[in-house]
Design a protein around this motif. Structure first.
Motif, PDB file in Angstrom:
ATOM      1  N   ALA A   1     -19.295 -49.710  -8.893  1.00  0.00           N
ATOM      2  CA  ALA A   1     -18.223 -48.732  -9.076  1.00  0.00           C
ATOM      3  C   ALA A   1     -18.775 -47.364  -9.433  1.00  0.00           C
TER       4      ALA A   1
ATOM      5  N   TYR B   1     -13.256 -40.172  -7.525  1.00  0.00           N
ATOM      6  CA  TYR B   1     -12.280 -41.171  -7.964  1.00  0.00           C
ATOM      7  C   TYR B   1     -11.193 -41.406  -6.920  1.00  0.00           C
TER       8      TYR B   1
ATOM      9  N   MET C   1     -11.202 -49.836  -3.900  1.00  0.00           N
ATOM     10  CA  MET C   1     -11.598 -51.097  -4.505  1.00  0.00           C
ATOM     11  C   MET C   1     -12.294 -51.992  -3.472  1.00  0.00           C
TER      12      MET C   1
ATOM     13  N   ILE D   1     -15.927 -50.951  -3.395  1.00  0.00           N
ATOM     14  CA  ILE D   1     -16.608 -51.374  -4.617  1.00  0.00           C
ATOM     15  C   ILE D   1     -16.895 -52.873  -4.578  1.00  0.00           C
TER      16      ILE D   1
ATOM     17  N   LYS E   1      -7.799 -49.962 -10.651  1.00  0.00           N
ATOM     18  CA  LYS E   1      -8.774 -48.906 -10.376  1.00  0.00           C
ATOM     19  C   LYS E   1      -8.937 -47.998 -11.597  1.00  0.00           C
TER      20      LYS E   1
ATOM     21  N   LEU F   1     -10.968 -49.800 -14.179  1.00  0.00           N
ATOM     22  CA  LEU F   1     -12.356 -49.872 -13.723  1.00  0.00           C
ATOM     23  C   LEU F   1     -13.062 -48.544 -13.963  1.00  0.00           C
TER      24      LEU F   1
ATOM     25  N   CYS G   1     -16.227 -47.680 -16.479  1.00  0.00           N
ATOM     26  CA  CYS G   1     -17.443 -46.979 -16.037  1.00  0.00           C
ATOM     27  C   CYS G   1     -17.765 -45.806 -16.958  1.00  0.00           C
TER      28      CYS G   1
END
Length: 204
Positions: free
Chosen positions: A10, A19, A24, A27, A45, A48, A52
């Motif tokens: 990611a 972004y 997804m 990733i 998302k 996630l 990160c």
């Protein structure tokens, strides 16, 4: 282990594509897992991306702290901290893109996560400037606001320089750290000795 694998993928996708453009599906494919598994571990998302940011912010802060030996003089502590900062951002360009570019441009709660990391680094630099002032032989008469402003300026310069260094072939972490150290410490050294620059009467 799988979650870290997904976060690695990611960070790479978010860092390189942004972004909004990241998917997804991409990733999951890069991580070598199914898309439903990504959702199972990390919900959405947005979650996630937040995960990160938190992981990479913690890694950067830890790298800076680990690079500094507090028993050394303030100028050496600052140098070691800058070198650790630029080494980490150089070695992890996708992570730095996530923190410096992506997280800041997509609003809350992402920006707040990065702001917390930045505040921690600013506090670290603030302490170094204050220590340097105490170590000086002369009373530099630096107010708390001046120290805080210097810390903010130094961190802002480091952030901009890291982005430039990562985008400029041939610029090493050590070169970037030396550039900022020479720029900053020359001015800080004067302040530590009580030599303040002030505008002339015609410039005021």
């Amino acid at each position: 282990m799988r979650e870290q694998q997904m976060l690695d993928a990611a960070v790479q996708i978010f860092g390189r594509r942004g972004y909004m453009a990241a998917s997804m599906d991409e990733i999951a494919e890069l991580a070598g897992v199914s898309k439903p598994l990504v959702y199972l571990y990390l919900n959405s998302k947005e979650d996630l991306f937040t995960a990160c940011i938190r992981r990479e912010a913690a890694a950067l802060s830890e790298a800076v702290r680990a690079g500094v030996r507090t028993e050394l003089p303030a100028d050496r502590q600052l140098w070691d901290g800058l070198l650790a900062f630029f080494a980490h951002t150089s070695e992890h360009p996708d992570a730095w893109s996530v923190l410096h570019l992506q997280a800041r441009t997509h609003g809350e709660p992402f920006a707040a996560e990065v702001a917390a990391m930045r505040a921690e680094i600013v506090a670290f630099v603030n302490r170094l400037v204050a220590v340097a002032a105490r170590e000086a032989h002369h009373d530099p008469d630096l107010t708390e606001d001046e120290v805080a402003g210097l810390a903010q300026a130094l961190v802002g310069a480091a952030e901009s320089l890291a982005a430039w260094a990562n985008a400029t072939p041939g610029v090493t972490a050590r070169q970037a750290a030396a550039t900022l150290m020479n720029f900053a410490w020359a001015g800080l050294g004067n302040l530590m000795q009580g030599h303040h620059w002030t505008p002339s009467e015609q410039d005021a």
